[in-house]
Design a protein around this motif. Sequence first.
Motif, PDB file in Angstrom:
ATOM      1  N   GLU A  29       0.834  -1.203   0.000  1.00 19.54           N
ATOM      2  CA  GLU A  29       0.000   0.000   0.000  1.00 19.54           C
ATOM      3  C   GLU A  29       0.871   1.256   0.000  1.00 19.54           C
ATOM      4  N   ALA A  33       1.317   4.010  -3.174  1.00 22.67           N
ATOM      5  CA  ALA A  33       1.094   5.449  -2.996  1.00 22.67           C
ATOM      6  C   ALA A  33       2.320   6.231  -3.456  1.00 22.67           C
ATOM      7  N   CYS A  34       3.494   5.749  -3.096  1.00 24.21           N
ATOM      8  CA  CYS A  34       4.741   6.387  -3.517  1.00 24.21           C
ATOM      9  C   CYS A  34       4.871   6.356  -5.037  1.00 24.21           C
ATOM     10  N   THR A  36       2.458   6.313  -7.227  1.00 20.94           N
ATOM     11  CA  THR A  36       1.528   7.296  -7.790  1.00 20.94           C
ATOM     12  C   THR A  36       2.100   8.709  -7.687  1.00 20.94           C
ATOM     13  N   LEU A  37       2.652   9.043  -6.537  1.00 17.78           N
ATOM     14  CA  LEU A  37       3.235  10.370  -6.345  1.00 17.78           C
ATOM     15  C   LEU A  37       4.410  10.595  -7.281  1.00 17.78           C
ATOM     16  N   ASN A  40       3.288  11.251 -10.770  1.00 16.37           N
ATOM     17  CA  ASN A  40       2.623  12.541 -10.987  1.00 16.37           C
ATOM     18  C   ASN A  40       3.537  13.742 -10.782  1.00 16.37           C
ATOM     19  N   ALA A  50       2.494  13.013   2.457  1.00 20.13           N
ATOM     20  CA  ALA A  50       1.703  12.823   1.237  1.00 20.13           C
ATOM     21  C   ALA A  50       1.362  11.356   1.033  1.00 20.13           C
ATOM     22  N   ILE A  51       2.315  10.483   1.342  1.00 17.02           N
ATOM     23  CA  ILE A  51       2.076   9.042   1.215  1.00 17.02           C
ATOM     24  C   ILE A  51       0.994   8.604   2.192  1.00 17.02           C
ATOM     25  N   GLU A  53      -1.422  10.305   3.398  1.00 15.47           N
ATOM     26  CA  GLU A  53      -2.733  10.810   2.995  1.00 15.47           C
ATOM     27  C   GLU A  53      -3.368   9.949   1.901  1.00 15.47           C
ATOM     28  N   MET A  54      -2.566   9.154   1.226  1.00 15.62           N
ATOM     29  CA  MET A  54      -3.078   8.293   0.159  1.00 15.62           C
ATOM     30  C   MET A  54      -3.287   6.855   0.629  1.00 15.62           C
ATOM     31  N   THR A  55      -3.033   6.603   1.902  1.00 18.53           N
ATOM     32  CA  THR A  55      -3.152   5.242   2.438  1.00 18.53           C
ATOM     33  C   THR A  55      -4.005   5.240   3.695  1.00 18.53           C
TER      34      THR A  55
END
Length: 222
Positions: A29, A33-34, A36-37, A40, A50-51, A53-55
């Motif tokens: 997980e 997330a990493c 995806t960041l 982008n 930031a990681i 917040e996405m998990t």
Amino acid sequence: MLYYEYEAGEKMKFQRARTELQIADRQKEIINACDTLYGNGDYENINLKAISEMTSIARSSIYNYYKTKEEILLDLLKIEYLEWCDSLKSYFTTTYTITKEEYSYFLADSLAKREKMMRLLSIHFTTIEKNCHLEKLVEFKKEILPVFETFKVGVDKLFPNASEEKKTDFIFLFFSSINGIYPMTYPTVNQVEAMKSVSPDYTVPSFKDMCYKVILLLISDL
């Protein structure tokens, strides 16, 4: 006893991973997330907040699995490396004779299809490994050994008449060279503008073409 964590009221009740499968799921997980960041934005845009917040994992809990963001990127690079290894293994298994041009084209094409891996390799030694703990580096280097073993098997099979010294030199130079090709062929807007101001005829070189030429040059002695 269940272990619960809260972070600024943003995370719901969180049960600590106990089994190897649960730990692997949490790591996956975090890595996703990493990934995806990184897809982008740039390396600088990645941070544990930031990681988180996405998990479903609180930022403080990420430290149970990774000490730095670079350790997460190292695992992402490992995944990319091993997937590339599978493509090499498949090709070397079904290919018995090949010209140096065909071999160079295959490797260049295989790398061009893995932009994420090449982006990571461009900062691998200068940034990622510098900020990883020793035990994480040892684990990484053990787990990517199949990449180099598979590559060596392919070189031995397709170039049986080359000396061991020349094959060893080629492999070392190949892996050393590919780390630097990506940033030269994927420059930033500012870099392109700077180059054009100095040399108006400047055009960004093709990653695949440059890889092909470098590999063909390196393999000339085999």
